[in-house]
Motif scaffolding. Structure first.
Motif, mmCIF file in Angstrom:
data_model
loop_
_atom_site.group_PDB
_atom_site.id
_atom_site.type_symbol
_atom_site.label_atom_id
_atom_site.label_comp_id
_atom_site.label_asym_id
_atom_site.label_seq_id
_atom_site.Cartn_x
_atom_site.Cartn_y
_atom_site.Cartn_z
ATOM 1 N N VAL A 9 21.820 -14.024 20.378
ATOM 2 C CA VAL A 9 20.775 -14.738 21.091
ATOM 3 C C VAL A 9 21.156 -16.210 21.182
ATOM 4 O O VAL A 9 21.470 -16.840 20.177
ATOM 5 C CB VAL A 9 19.423 -14.585 20.366
ATOM 6 N N ARG A 10 21.160 -16.764 22.396
ATOM 7 C CA ARG A 10 21.541 -18.163 22.584
ATOM 8 C C ARG A 10 20.307 -19.053 22.564
ATOM 9 O O ARG A 10 19.258 -18.688 23.079
ATOM 10 C CB ARG A 10 22.280 -18.323 23.909
ATOM 11 N N ASN A 11 20.453 -20.221 21.968
ATOM 12 C CA ASN A 11 19.355 -21.186 21.994
ATOM 13 C C ASN A 11 19.118 -21.649 23.427
ATOM 14 O O ASN A 11 20.057 -21.883 24.191
ATOM 15 C CB ASN A 11 19.680 -22.383 21.106
ATOM 16 N N PHE A 12 17.849 -21.799 23.776
ATOM 17 C CA PHE A 12 17.455 -22.174 25.132
ATOM 18 C C PHE A 12 16.997 -23.628 25.132
ATOM 19 O O PHE A 12 16.064 -23.998 24.423
ATOM 20 C CB PHE A 12 16.331 -21.256 25.615
ATOM 21 N N ILE A 13 17.677 -24.464 25.919
ATOM 22 C CA ILE A 13 17.410 -25.896 25.955
ATOM 23 C C ILE A 13 16.949 -26.304 27.345
ATOM 24 O O ILE A 13 17.564 -25.941 28.348
ATOM 25 C CB ILE A 13 18.678 -26.697 25.574
ATOM 26 N N ALA A 14 15.861 -27.063 27.395
ATOM 27 C CA ALA A 14 15.392 -27.627 28.663
ATOM 28 C C ALA A 14 15.853 -29.078 28.743
ATOM 29 O O ALA A 14 15.554 -29.878 27.849
ATOM 30 C CB ALA A 14 13.871 -27.545 28.752
ATOM 31 N N VAL A 15 16.603 -29.400 29.790
ATOM 32 C CA VAL A 15 17.074 -30.769 30.024
ATOM 33 C C VAL A 15 16.162 -31.400 31.061
ATOM 34 O O VAL A 15 16.118 -30.960 32.215
ATOM 35 C CB VAL A 15 18.540 -30.779 30.517
ATOM 36 N N VAL A 16 15.394 -32.412 30.644
ATOM 37 C CA VAL A 16 14.447 -33.064 31.558
ATOM 38 C C VAL A 16 15.023 -34.427 31.928
ATOM 39 O O VAL A 16 14.995 -35.375 31.146
ATOM 40 C CB VAL A 16 13.060 -33.226 30.891
ATOM 41 N N GLU A 17 15.548 -34.510 33.131
ATOM 42 C CA GLU A 17 16.277 -35.704 33.592
ATOM 43 C C GLU A 17 16.141 -35.786 35.113
ATOM 44 O O GLU A 17 16.471 -34.823 35.817
ATOM 45 C CB GLU A 17 17.739 -35.592 33.168
ATOM 46 N N VAL A 49 8.604 -24.103 32.927
ATOM 47 C CA VAL A 49 9.575 -23.426 32.061
ATOM 48 C C VAL A 49 8.925 -23.041 30.733
ATOM 49 O O VAL A 49 9.061 -21.905 30.256
ATOM 50 C CB VAL A 49 10.808 -24.326 31.815
ATOM 51 N N VAL A 50 8.195 -23.975 30.117
ATOM 52 C CA VAL A 50 7.564 -23.721 28.819
ATOM 53 C C VAL A 50 6.524 -22.612 28.920
ATOM 54 O O VAL A 50 6.354 -21.814 27.986
ATOM 55 C CB VAL A 50 6.921 -25.022 28.280
ATOM 56 N N ALA A 51 5.831 -22.529 30.055
ATOM 57 C CA ALA A 51 4.824 -21.479 30.238
ATOM 58 C C ALA A 51 5.467 -20.102 30.381
ATOM 59 O O ALA A 51 4.853 -19.081 30.078
ATOM 60 C CB ALA A 51 3.971 -21.781 31.473
#
Length: 246
Positions: A9-17, A49-51
């Protein structure tokens, strides 16, 4: 025999830029390092995305169009499941760094940054927050829904007739996750992450078994459930209104 080991399982990262070029460069870097990445250009895209799914870490720019990064960070920490945040900004003022940390950021990285330092900080925050940001029942909190009551401190579930209903540890964790997110569609993967964390293996059927048992204990007709509803192609929805006290 072919290798049938489960894919990690890969960590899921949101890049807000909001700078498209920077966002793409950071996204490509993180993907090469083995992370799964979503690129968001403002707070609205991040909220979508978070929802939709669990986010393991948000790489958050301070200066954004619309809602600024400090406000977003404060919101992410105020929810029932706080999301780890690394604040990234071109500003080097100590005040910005201090405000970011006071608003709940787990780390702070000024631009321009070394790509290797970014990856190192991402891995460090993920290690540090892996268990700390998993949802936990709050001792003393009480939930009331559809005539039922759950005391999170004693783990006692009481039916509308006043009878105590015994729950296993897994059933309790699952019920709390649902009660913390009422009237919202939750994916199976979200529930699996929130109740079992990264120890869960792909294709783990634990959630299905626990949901079935929990429905029986809540006297929720599996053929026509009114409490825990199945949403076709989406997941599960806890339908009743939930009152929280304590």
């Amino acid at each position: 025999m072919p290798d049938v080991s489960p894919t990690p399982v890969r960590n899921f990262i949101a890049v807000v830029e909001d700078d498209v070029e920077i966002a793409e460069l950071v996204g490509e870097l993180l993907v090469r390092e083995g992370f799964e990445v979503a690129l968001c250009h403002d707070a609205v895209e991040l909220d979508r995305v978070v929802a939709r799914r669990r986010v393991d870490l948000v790489l958050l720019d301070l200066m954004l169009p619309g809602e600024d990064g400090l406000s977003v960070c404060r919101r992410l920490q105020a929810g029932p499941v706080p999301v780890p945040v690394i604040m990234v900004t071109a500003k080097g003022d100590d005040i910005d760094r201090i405000l970011g940390l006071e608003f709940g950021a787990d780390d702070y990285l000024p631009k321009p940054f070394n790509p290797r330092e970014l990856v190192a900080r991402v891995r460090a925050v993920l290690r540090r927050t892996r268990d700390a940001h998993r949802p936990r029942a709050v001792s003393g909190r009480r939930y009331a829904f559809a005539g039922w009551e759950l005391d999170a401190g004693s783990r006692e579930l009481v039916d509308p007739q006043g009878h105590a209903i015994e729950l296993t540890g897994g059933e309790f964790d699952l019920l709390v996750a649902l009660l913390d997110h009422p009237q919202r569609v939750l994916t199976r993967d979200q529930l699996l992450d929130w109740t079992r964390g990264r120890d869960a293996a792909p294709y783990d059927r634990t959630i299905d078994v626990q949901l079935s048992r929990l429905r029986r204990k809540l006297e929720d007709d599996p053929k026509a459930p009114t409490i825990i509803r199945t949403v076709r192609g989406g997941g599960y929805l806890f339908a009743p209104l939930v009152r929280v006290s304590g």
